[in-house]
Motif scaffolding. Sequence first.
Motif, PDB file in Angstrom:
ATOM      1  N   ARG A  32       0.854  -1.180   0.000  1.00 23.55           N
ATOM      2  CA  ARG A  32       0.000   0.000   0.000  1.00 23.55           C
ATOM      3  C   ARG A  32       0.892   1.232   0.000  1.00 23.55           C
ATOM      4  N   GLY A  33       0.346   2.324  -0.433  1.00 24.13           N
ATOM      5  CA  GLY A  33       1.089   3.569  -0.424  1.00 24.13           C
ATOM      6  C   GLY A  33       1.845   3.789  -1.724  1.00 24.13           C
ATOM      7  N   PRO A  34       2.673   4.819  -1.757  1.00 22.99           N
ATOM      8  CA  PRO A  34       3.404   5.146  -2.986  1.00 22.99           C
ATOM      9  C   PRO A  34       4.522   4.145  -3.265  1.00 22.99           C
ATOM     10  N   SER A  35       4.808   3.952  -4.533  1.00 24.07           N
ATOM     11  CA  SER A  35       5.921   3.080  -4.931  1.00 24.07           C
ATOM     12  C   SER A  35       7.241   3.779  -4.650  1.00 24.07           C
ATOM     13  N   LEU A  36       8.254   2.982  -4.366  1.00 24.75           N
ATOM     14  CA  LEU A  36       9.589   3.529  -4.149  1.00 24.75           C
ATOM     15  C   LEU A  36      10.327   3.661  -5.474  1.00 24.75           C
ATOM     16  N   ALA A  37      11.211   4.618  -5.580  1.00 23.39           N
ATOM     17  CA  ALA A  37      12.032   4.787  -6.783  1.00 23.39           C
ATOM     18  C   ALA A  37      13.230   3.852  -6.755  1.00 23.39           C
ATOM     19  N   TYR A  38      13.630   3.446  -5.535  1.00 26.71           N
ATOM     20  CA  TYR A  38      14.781   2.557  -5.382  1.00 26.71           C
ATOM     21  C   TYR A  38      14.402   1.386  -4.479  1.00 26.71           C
ATOM     22  N   CYS A  39      14.943   0.220  -4.806  1.00 27.99           N
ATOM     23  CA  CYS A  39      14.664  -1.013  -4.062  1.00 27.99           C
ATOM     24  C   CYS A  39      15.091  -0.842  -2.601  1.00 27.99           C
ATOM     25  N   GLU A  40      14.236  -1.249  -1.685  1.00 31.79           N
ATOM     26  CA  GLU A  40      14.575  -1.096  -0.275  1.00 31.79           C
ATOM     27  C   GLU A  40      15.598  -2.125   0.201  1.00 31.79           C
ATOM     28  N   GLU A  41      15.890  -3.157  -0.604  1.00 32.85           N
ATOM     29  CA  GLU A  41      16.894  -4.143  -0.216  1.00 32.85           C
ATOM     30  C   GLU A  41      18.254  -3.879  -0.851  1.00 32.85           C
ATOM     31  N   GLU A  43      18.846  -1.241  -3.210  1.00 32.05           N
ATOM     32  CA  GLU A  43      18.927   0.169  -3.621  1.00 32.05           C
ATOM     33  C   GLU A  43      19.077   0.376  -5.131  1.00 32.05           C
ATOM     34  N   ALA A  44      18.754  -0.642  -5.929  1.00 32.52           N
ATOM     35  CA  ALA A  44      18.746  -0.492  -7.389  1.00 32.52           C
ATOM     36  C   ALA A  44      17.519   0.332  -7.789  1.00 32.52           C
ATOM     37  N   ALA A  45      17.623   1.046  -8.878  1.00 33.00           N
ATOM     38  CA  ALA A  45      16.497   1.850  -9.364  1.00 33.00           C
ATOM     39  C   ALA A  45      15.366   0.934  -9.817  1.00 33.00           C
ATOM     40  N   ILE A  46      14.149   1.293  -9.456  1.00 36.06           N
ATOM     41  CA  ILE A  46      12.963   0.555  -9.895  1.00 36.06           C
ATOM     42  C   ILE A  46      12.404   1.301 -11.098  1.00 36.06           C
ATOM     43  N   PRO A  47      12.303   0.624 -12.247  1.00 39.83           N
ATOM     44  CA  PRO A  47      11.823   1.302 -13.458  1.00 39.83           C
ATOM     45  C   PRO A  47      10.416   1.891 -13.263  1.00 39.83           C
ATOM     46  N   GLU A  48      10.172   2.993 -13.941  1.00 33.00           N
ATOM     47  CA  GLU A  48       8.882   3.670 -13.829  1.00 33.00           C
ATOM     48  C   GLU A  48       7.733   2.764 -14.259  1.00 33.00           C
ATOM     49  N   ALA A  49       7.965   1.952 -15.293  1.00 33.39           N
ATOM     50  CA  ALA A  49       6.906   1.042 -15.762  1.00 33.39           C
ATOM     51  C   ALA A  49       6.495   0.077 -14.649  1.00 33.39           C
ATOM     52  N   ARG A  50       7.453  -0.425 -13.881  1.00 29.20           N
ATOM     53  CA  ARG A  50       7.134  -1.333 -12.762  1.00 29.20           C
ATOM     54  C   ARG A  50       6.391  -0.574 -11.662  1.00 29.20           C
ATOM     55  N   LEU A  59      10.302  -3.374  -4.009  1.00 28.86           N
ATOM     56  CA  LEU A  59      11.467  -4.170  -4.382  1.00 28.86           C
ATOM     57  C   LEU A  59      11.650  -4.178  -5.892  1.00 28.86           C
ATOM     58  N   CYS A  60      12.922  -4.284  -6.337  1.00 28.99           N
ATOM     59  CA  CYS A  60      13.192  -4.456  -7.768  1.00 28.99           C
ATOM     60  C   CYS A  60      12.787  -5.883  -8.160  1.00 28.99           C
ATOM     61  N   VAL A  61      12.789  -6.176  -9.441  1.00 29.77           N
ATOM     62  CA  VAL A  61      12.343  -7.482  -9.921  1.00 29.77           C
ATOM     63  C   VAL A  61      13.208  -8.599  -9.331  1.00 29.77           C
ATOM     64  N   SER A  62      14.522  -8.425  -9.326  1.00 28.71           N
ATOM     65  CA  SER A  62      15.421  -9.467  -8.806  1.00 28.71           C
ATOM     66  C   SER A  62      15.143  -9.776  -7.335  1.00 28.71           C
TER      67      SER A  62
END
Length: 88
Positions: A32-41, A43-50, A59-62
């Motif tokens: 819930r809430g806003p998406s993060l720009a960077y993975c909380e584990e 710290e890789a960038a999370i793409p805008e499409a995701r 979290l990032c895909v990996s």
Amino acid sequence: MATGWAGDGAVQDQIDATVEDAVKRARSRLQRGPSLAYCEECEAAIPEARRKAVPGVRLCVSCQEAHDREQSVQSGYNRRGSKDSQLR
């Protein structure tokens, strides 16, 4: 009077309850809430499409794939199994 046999529809009731529990469990894990720009584990960038596709993504895909693998190992049995299925 107890006859030792399940009543009409008992199996379907058991299936429905198991599915309902799984849906509740899955919904409770939704972010819930806003998406993060960077993975909380990592710290890789999370793409805008995701971020747009998965509201509240943290979290990032990996890292998400690794998390999902860990979760699948921890679960996987039907706690509402019938007595017959437990005896086999």
